[in-house]
Write a protein that holds these residues in place. Structure first.
Motif, mmCIF file in Angstrom:
data_model
loop_
_atom_site.group_PDB
_atom_site.id
_atom_site.type_symbol
_atom_site.label_atom_id
_atom_site.label_comp_id
_atom_site.label_asym_id
_atom_site.label_seq_id
_atom_site.Cartn_x
_atom_site.Cartn_y
_atom_site.Cartn_z
ATOM 1 N N ALA A 58 0.808 -1.227 0.000
ATOM 2 C CA ALA A 58 0.000 0.000 0.000
ATOM 3 C C ALA A 58 0.848 1.287 0.000
ATOM 4 N N PRO A 59 1.930 1.375 0.775
ATOM 5 C CA PRO A 59 2.690 2.639 0.733
ATOM 6 C C PRO A 59 3.290 2.931 -0.649
ATOM 7 N N ASP A 60 3.858 1.908 -1.304
ATOM 8 C CA ASP A 60 4.476 2.161 -2.615
ATOM 9 C C ASP A 60 3.430 2.437 -3.688
ATOM 10 N N ILE A 61 2.326 1.713 -3.636
ATOM 11 C CA ILE A 61 1.312 1.912 -4.683
ATOM 12 C C ILE A 61 0.619 3.266 -4.503
ATOM 13 N N THR A 62 0.181 3.579 -3.287
ATOM 14 C CA THR A 62 -0.576 4.827 -3.107
ATOM 15 C C THR A 62 0.316 6.060 -3.266
ATOM 16 N N CYS A 69 3.247 14.892 -3.256
ATOM 17 C CA CYS A 69 3.168 14.511 -1.836
ATOM 18 C C CYS A 69 3.128 13.004 -1.628
ATOM 19 N N PRO A 70 4.069 12.259 -2.237
ATOM 20 C CA PRO A 70 4.069 10.805 -2.058
ATOM 21 C C PRO A 70 4.250 10.384 -0.609
ATOM 22 N N VAL A 71 5.021 11.156 0.149
ATOM 23 C CA VAL A 71 5.273 10.788 1.546
ATOM 24 C C VAL A 71 3.973 10.784 2.342
ATOM 25 N N ALA A 72 3.091 11.741 2.046
ATOM 26 C CA ALA A 72 1.800 11.786 2.733
ATOM 27 C C ALA A 72 1.044 10.491 2.521
ATOM 28 N N TYR A 73 1.018 10.008 1.269
ATOM 29 C CA TYR A 73 0.333 8.743 0.978
ATOM 30 C C TYR A 73 0.993 7.585 1.703
ATOM 31 N N ARG A 98 8.800 11.757 11.049
ATOM 32 C CA ARG A 98 8.517 13.195 11.166
ATOM 33 C C ARG A 98 9.507 13.993 10.314
ATOM 34 N N LEU A 99 10.743 13.541 10.330
ATOM 35 C CA LEU A 99 11.777 14.195 9.506
ATOM 36 C C LEU A 99 11.432 14.092 8.015
ATOM 37 N N LEU A 100 10.998 12.915 7.603
ATOM 38 C CA LEU A 100 10.658 12.729 6.185
ATOM 39 C C LEU A 100 9.474 13.620 5.802
ATOM 40 N N TYR A 101 8.502 13.700 6.724
ATOM 41 C CA TYR A 101 7.338 14.559 6.470
ATOM 42 C C TYR A 101 7.761 16.037 6.410
ATOM 43 N N CYS A 102 8.679 16.445 7.277
ATOM 44 C CA CYS A 102 9.218 17.821 7.207
ATOM 45 C C CYS A 102 9.825 18.065 5.827
ATOM 46 N N GLY A 103 10.548 17.075 5.322
ATOM 47 C CA GLY A 103 11.152 17.203 3.994
ATOM 48 C C GLY A 103 10.085 17.448 2.936
ATOM 49 N N GLU A 104 8.972 16.701 3.043
ATOM 50 C CA GLU A 104 7.910 16.868 2.042
ATOM 51 C C GLU A 104 7.205 18.219 2.180
ATOM 52 N N TRP A 105 6.944 18.648 3.409
ATOM 53 C CA TRP A 105 6.343 19.981 3.607
ATOM 54 C C TRP A 105 7.249 21.056 3.015
ATOM 55 N N ILE A 106 8.541 20.926 3.244
ATOM 56 C CA ILE A 106 9.479 21.943 2.741
ATOM 57 C C ILE A 106 9.485 21.941 1.207
ATOM 58 N N ILE A 160 11.101 11.823 -5.047
ATOM 59 C CA ILE A 160 9.755 11.463 -5.504
ATOM 60 C C ILE A 160 9.625 9.947 -5.380
ATOM 61 N N HIS A 161 8.542 9.509 -4.792
ATOM 62 C CA HIS A 161 8.335 8.088 -4.514
ATOM 63 C C HIS A 161 9.513 7.444 -3.800
ATOM 64 N N PRO A 162 9.811 7.944 -2.607
ATOM 65 C CA PRO A 162 10.911 7.364 -1.833
ATOM 66 C C PRO A 162 10.726 5.859 -1.643
ATOM 67 N N VAL A 163 11.849 5.138 -1.599
ATOM 68 C CA VAL A 163 11.786 3.670 -1.566
ATOM 69 C C VAL A 163 11.993 3.096 -0.162
ATOM 70 N N ASN A 164 12.362 3.935 0.782
ATOM 71 C CA ASN A 164 12.784 3.408 2.079
ATOM 72 C C ASN A 164 11.651 3.256 3.096
ATOM 73 N N VAL A 165 10.441 3.689 2.748
ATOM 74 C CA VAL A 165 9.336 3.627 3.719
ATOM 75 C C VAL A 165 8.665 2.265 3.667
ATOM 76 N N LYS A 166 8.425 1.667 4.802
ATOM 77 C CA LYS A 166 7.645 0.431 4.826
ATOM 78 C C LYS A 166 6.664 0.463 5.981
ATOM 79 N N VAL A 167 5.648 -0.379 5.888
ATOM 80 C CA VAL A 167 4.718 -0.511 7.004
ATOM 81 C C VAL A 167 5.534 -0.922 8.217
ATOM 82 N N GLY A 168 5.433 -0.187 9.287
ATOM 83 C CA GLY A 168 6.216 -0.485 10.491
ATOM 84 C C GLY A 168 7.458 0.361 10.650
ATOM 85 N N GLY A 169 7.838 1.108 9.624
ATOM 86 C CA GLY A 169 9.020 1.971 9.758
ATOM 87 C C GLY A 169 9.754 2.166 8.458
#
Lengths: 433, 260
Positions: A58-62, A69-73, A98-106, A160-169
């Motif tokens: 779900a994180p990679d597809i959405t 704003c891929p990080v938001a999804y 939170r840091l990654l989200y700050c990056g996306e807001w910026i 854009i479409h970061p690859v390091n996010v997974k469910v759980g961290g």
């Protein structure tokens, strides 16, 4: 211009927004008769084809719903799965998110403030044109934005479409030294964001204070990003899992985006202004002081001034990112175990443009049974239309091209993301005598 | 500033069904975008500017896939107005993640998302731009790599072939000094059959490649599948791995069908 004359203003393809949309303003006997935001961005059916995919996907597809704003999804998807599994991500992993989200807001606010919105106030077609006269300003904006992207690159692998996010961290937690270069950039960014707030405060704004129902997350300890209750200035205060009891989506004929409304009260307002008005007390002292100096003493009711609010959030995001980096200790494991099989999970996080709601039902084997996604722009659509109803009469005597530009600006106040909302703009102005 | 001598070549950026990420890559070239705008006339790029110059255009960058009758007609118009047409990203080159609709009844899918699907203009399939009009070059990636995007624009300006490698992600892993996640960690990875260009970021972050740059030149998907099976990966998981962001690219499409 005579009221009997038929005037048509057309913007078949609204510029400096993300995605494809048009606007239709119908003027009858000198009065606004009808306003339609038309999203003709073709539908992509994410909710449908998520069915049968693994919950881990779900994180990679959405993320592919939106390149801005891929990080938001990714965050809303992860939180929903974790909610379903009944687990919470805490400590250093939570801080990294939170840091990654700050990056996306910026990145996103930097793009909107300097490249999409500012040119309207100064009468340029684009930031590129604006750079011919205001090169230092545009270069400052580009550098601010780049720092947001750099956070995404270091922590996410790419912006854009970061690859390091997974469910759980995360798949991999960076080492503290991987972030070293960012520290000086973030310190520069704090100063530059403060200058941006001052610069935005000096822009010419139309008088357009309005009454809105603002809706955002609210968290007891922090300015909201990924967690909190959904609250409003009209008394709403609900858990994320209660979202669908209070909000519903309407499918209207002229647009490929669903309109989201509060069941009891209709249109509402999400995004930076909503967050700011509902969470001013949670901003850093420096961001609060800068907002006050810019004339926003805890409240902003003029959507044209959202550019100042975005700049305030830029400052906050730089400060917050620096705080995370300075306190960072690499977690022992980059992610926790999450298994939402057989459960339903709810997630809402604060995308740059406002609340992004996800709900997933997961089958016993881990496959997604059903999904529901409500992006911020769907939620703001009705409010944008309502603004135009009220805004156009003030400028109705302007020549067509000027009125059109003002309308476009009124829409860009919301930083609409049409790519997200499809699931936006022609201006047709029709005068009917 | 006036009198720059000869007129600049005109660039247009077009969007079809997509997430905006590939065209955003151009605005994400923060260090280069102003120089790019000096070298080439940004004549039609709605995400960046409300100024639109009329065609014809010397170079069109096309993002997104064709999913509606309206867009199927619009891409022909774009082709007619463009001397060179380059597609950017997985949607434009292979139909994108939304090509998952190609395996479903689109009307039934529409009813999942929309209460009144009869309002929609939508085709049964999501297809690549090259299925509709001739394309001069395809730049892969979900999203594209912005350095590769700049290379393609630069190559066009100099009328030379873009220097874009067609070898696999494995080569980039070696260049980057990544440990092989398949060999060392037993993590299924699509890197051996996926075209390079991303910089082997997934393996660098301890995960397997998920194929977002699409199939490499002459991929040996059968051999990779055999290896995955030996590692215990199930048919449904193999199917989902191939049928994702580039699932409608021929080599991945064919391999996925073997696991239905």
């Amino acid at each position: 211009m005579s009221e009997k004359e038929i005037r048509t203003i057309k913007v078949d393809y609204l510029a400096r927004v993300e995605g494809e949309g048009a606007m239709h303003v119908k003027i009858k006997d000198g009065k606004v008769d009808d306003v339609k935001l038309k999203i003709f961005e073709p539908p992509r059916f994410f909710e449908a084809f998520l069915q049968g995919r693994r919950f881990e996907e779900a994180p990679d597809i959405t993320a592919r719903i939106c390149g801005i704003c891929p990080v938001a999804y990714q965050m809303s998807a992860c939180h929903a799965m974790e909610n379903g599994a009944g687990v919470r991500v805490e400590g250093a992993i939570r801080e990294l998110r939170r840091l990654l989200y700050c990056g996306e807001w910026i990145e996103s606010h930097g793009l909107h403030v300097f490249m999409l919105h500012a040119p309207d106030f100064l009468g340029y077609d684009s930031a590129i044109e604006m750079a011919k006269d205001h090169r230092e300003l545009v270069q400052m904006g580009l550098r601010l934005k780049k720092i947001g992207n750099d956070i995404g690159i270091v922590l996410g692998g790419r912006e854009i479409h970061p690859v390091n996010v997974k469910v759980g961290g995360f798949y991999k937690a960076p080492r503290k030294r991987d972030f070293l270069k960012l520290v000086e950039d973030l310190k520069w960014g704090i100063e530059a964001a403060e200058k941006t707030i001052q610069w935005c405060a000096g822009l010419p704004f139309p008088d357009f204070d309005q009454e809105y129902e603002f809706v955002s997350l609210r968290h007891p300890d922090e300015y909201p990003m990924s967690e909190g209750r959904i609250v409003s200035n009209h008394g709403l205060d609900i858990d994320v899992s209660e979202y669908e009891e209070h909000f519903e989506e309407e499918h209207v004929p002229y647009t490929n985006a669903l309109h989201s409304v509060l069941k009891e009260r209709g249109s509402y307002f999400v995004g930076p202004m909503a967050r700011f008005n509902l969470n001013f007390d949670k901003l850093s002292p420096r961001a609060q002081a800068a907002a006050k100096a810019a004339g926003l003493d805890g409240q902003c009711l003029n959507p044209f001034k959202s550019i100042i609010v975005r700049a305030v959030e830029l400052l906050y995001a730089f400060e917050e990112a620096l705080r995370v980096l300075e306190n960072y200790e690499r977690p022992e494991v980059p992610a926790i175990e999450v298994d939402p099989s057989g459960k339903t999970g709810f997630g809402a996080t604060e995308a740059p443009r406002g609340i992004l709601y996800h709900r997933y039902g997961v089958l016993g084997n881990g496959d997604i049974r059903d999904a529901k996604i409500v992006p911020p722009t769907s939620q703001n659509q009705k409010t944008i239309e309502r603004d135009l109803y009220r805004f156009v009469p003030q400028y109705i005597d302007l020549p067509d091209d000027e009125l059109q530009w003002h309308c476009e600006q009124a829409i860009r106040n919301y930083d609409p993301c049409i790519s997200c909302a499809t699931h936006f703009l022609k201006i047709h102005r029709e005068e009917v005598s | 500033m006036k009198g720059e001598g000869k007129s600049k070549q005109k660039l247009a950026v077009w969007k079809f069904a997509s997430c905006d990420g590939c065209q955003l890559s151009l605005l994400d070239c923060e260090d280069e975008i102003l120089a790019v705008s000096e070298a080439i006339e940004i004549a039609n790029f709605p995400e960046a500017t409300r100024r639109v110059l009329p065609g014809p255009y010397d170079l069109s960058l096309v993002e997104g896939s064709i999913t509606s009758q309206h867009d199927a007609e619009r891409i022909r118009q774009v082709r007619a107005e463009s001397e060179y047409l380059i597609t950017i990203g997985a949607c434009a080159t292979a139909g994108g993640i939304q090509a998952l609709r190609n395996y479903r009844d689109v009307r039934e899918m529409a009813s999942v998302v929309y209460a009144s699907p009869q309002y929609l203009d939508t085709l049964e399939t999501s297809t690549a731009i090259s299925d509709h009009v001739p394309v001069d070059f395809e730049l892969r990636g979900c999203p594209v790599n912005k350095q590769q995007l700049l290379e393609v624009i630069l190559a066009f300006l100099h009328r030379r072939k873009p220097n874009i490698a067609t070898h696999s992600v494995c080569v980039e892993c070696k260049l980057r000094g990544n440990v092989c996640v398949m060999t060392a960690h037993g993590t299924p990875c699509l890197g051996p059959v996926t075209q390079a260009g991303c910089g082997a970021i997934c393996p660098a972050y301890d995960r397997g490649c998920y194929g977002c740059f699409g199939p490499m030149e002459t991929p040996n998907t059968a051999a990779l599948t055999a290896q995955w099976k030996a590692m215990g990966v199930s048919d449904p998981d193999i199917l989902r791995a191939y049928r994702s962001f580039n699932g409608y690219a021929e080599a991945f499409k064919t391999e996925a069908e073997k696991h239905e």
